[in-house]
Design a protein around this motif. Sequence first.
Motif, PDB file in Angstrom:
ATOM      1  N   ILE B  11      -8.774   2.897   8.723  1.00 15.95           N
ATOM      2  CA  ILE B  11      -8.242   2.668   7.454  1.00 15.95           C
ATOM      3  C   ILE B  11      -9.038   2.015   6.219  1.00 15.95           C
ATOM      4  CG2 ILE B  11      -5.822   2.348   6.328  1.00 15.95           C
ATOM      5  CD1 ILE B  11      -4.631   2.747   8.847  1.00 15.95           C
ATOM      6  N   ILE B  12      -9.644   1.284   6.066  1.00 15.02           N
ATOM      7  CA  ILE B  12     -10.495   0.405   5.568  1.00 15.02           C
ATOM      8  C   ILE B  12     -11.182   0.885   5.068  1.00 15.02           C
ATOM      9  CG2 ILE B  12     -11.970  -2.037   5.130  1.00 15.02           C
ATOM     10  CD1 ILE B  12      -9.493  -3.268   6.731  1.00 15.02           C
ATOM     11  N   LEU B  14     -11.786   4.377   5.142  1.00 13.77           N
ATOM     12  CA  LEU B  14     -11.834   5.816   4.415  1.00 13.77           C
ATOM     13  C   LEU B  14     -10.477   5.160   3.518  1.00 13.77           C
ATOM     14  CD1 LEU B  14      -9.303   7.692   7.521  1.00 13.77           C
ATOM     15  CD2 LEU B  14     -11.823   8.014   6.315  1.00 13.77           C
ATOM     16  N   THR B  15     -11.034   4.109   2.960  1.00  4.91           N
ATOM     17  CA  THR B  15      -9.897   4.252   1.972  1.00  4.91           C
ATOM     18  C   THR B  15     -10.707   4.005   0.386  1.00  4.91           C
ATOM     19  OG1 THR B  15     -10.894   1.598   1.447  1.00  4.91           O
ATOM     20  CG2 THR B  15      -8.611   1.483   2.070  1.00  4.91           C
ATOM     21  N   GLY B  18      -9.577   7.418  -1.725  1.00  8.63           N
ATOM     22  CA  GLY B  18      -8.198   7.678  -2.835  1.00  8.63           C
ATOM     23  C   GLY B  18      -9.088   7.598  -3.968  1.00  8.63           C
ATOM     24  N   LEU B  19     -10.208   7.305  -3.767  1.00 12.31           N
ATOM     25  CA  LEU B  19     -11.518   7.360  -5.886  1.00 12.31           C
ATOM     26  C   LEU B  19     -10.719   8.945  -6.055  1.00 12.31           C
ATOM     27  CD1 LEU B  19     -13.638   5.217  -4.248  1.00 12.31           C
ATOM     28  CD2 LEU B  19     -12.337   4.925  -6.676  1.00 12.31           C
ATOM     29  N   TYR B  75     -14.464  -0.030  -3.646  1.00 15.51           N
ATOM     30  CA  TYR B  75     -13.181  -0.761  -2.713  1.00 15.51           C
ATOM     31  C   TYR B  75     -13.201  -1.113  -1.095  1.00 15.51           C
ATOM     32  CZ  TYR B  75      -9.557   2.864  -4.715  1.00 15.51           C
ATOM     33  OH  TYR B  75      -8.400   2.980  -5.295  1.00 15.51           O
ATOM     34  N   ALA B  79     -10.500  -4.387  -0.203  1.00 15.42           N
ATOM     35  CA  ALA B  79      -9.510  -3.661   0.655  1.00 15.42           C
ATOM     36  C   ALA B  79      -9.787  -5.295   1.977  1.00 15.42           C
ATOM     37  CB  ALA B  79      -9.669  -2.469   1.468  1.00 15.42           C
TER      38      ALA B  79
END
Lengths: 230, 105
Positions: B11-12, B14-15, B18-19, B75, B79
């Motif tokens: 998940i981290i 893949l953050t 969000g950009l 990002y 995180a």
Amino acid sequence: MHIPEGYISPQTCAVMGAAMVPVIAVAAKKVNESFDKKDVPAMAIGSAFSFTIMMFNIPIPGGTTAHAIGATLLAITLGPWAASISLTIALFIQALLFGDGGILALGANSFNMAFIAPFVGYGIYRLMLSLKLNKVLSSAIGGYVGINAAALATAIELGLQPLLFHTANGTPLYFPYGLNVAIPAMMFAHLTVAGIVEAVITGLVVYYLEKTDEENILYKFSYKLRGDNK
Amino acid sequence: MRKLYIAAIVIILLTPLGLLAPGSAWGEWGLDEIKSMIGYVPEGMSRFSEVIKAILPDYSIPGFDSNFFQQALGYIFSAVVGIAAIVLIFAILGRIMGKPQKKNE
């Protein structure tokens, strides 16, 4: 949904902050009574999960973005009171370190995302369960309604600003758009996209936890907070 | 538990997805965006917008956000920092919570 600094008046910030004080006080009391020290990491995981999924901005038609919160998922797994504390801490870190949501606006942001969202979402989840829906569907519907309730509260707080706080000639001092603009814009983004993402995430995690032997983890804490020993 | 750690790392990483979403969230504009939308910056907004300067503003490392790769690293870094801060706060809360428990024993 994070209200930045300067978007709502200091008076509004004070009112919303004052509204959050009893919520956190009751939550701290309930969690301290029913949780053991060894249960605290579960709250940390919930908080970190919410923090991270809020970084996933989703495009909304019309050129803006929104994000899921995970509030109802936390309320189902940890119970709404512990969820409230976990979400408030995530919002505090976002405001303090990353400028996502104002520090003065923390009361308003936690009222919307750490109180309205988990409690409305959890209430709807319980209501759906009592209507004999399964847990996955109930949690998804709870997530959808919970995030939209939070979006509506945010839109009302923003939209009231030009009505309440303006100069003598009517120029807004803070957020410039009224309720007639803020409510449709916020609700469009959350009813069409962000709400569905929140519902899918909530439903998927609950589905996964039900399918694996993690189900005990899923409901252990909310049972504890309700006082049943299942 | 191991599965949980793997999921967290995925998940981290893949953050930065969000950009990819264009534009700011509705109602979270910068002062320049507000100015281009309504022609002026409301007085209270400009007064309070810089009350506290964030350490990693908008989940980016200041001066290290000129291209997508740098933004993505910022990002992921944000995180990790955010999660570490959350874990730290709960560790402190856990210590405070420990006290009344001992009384019951």
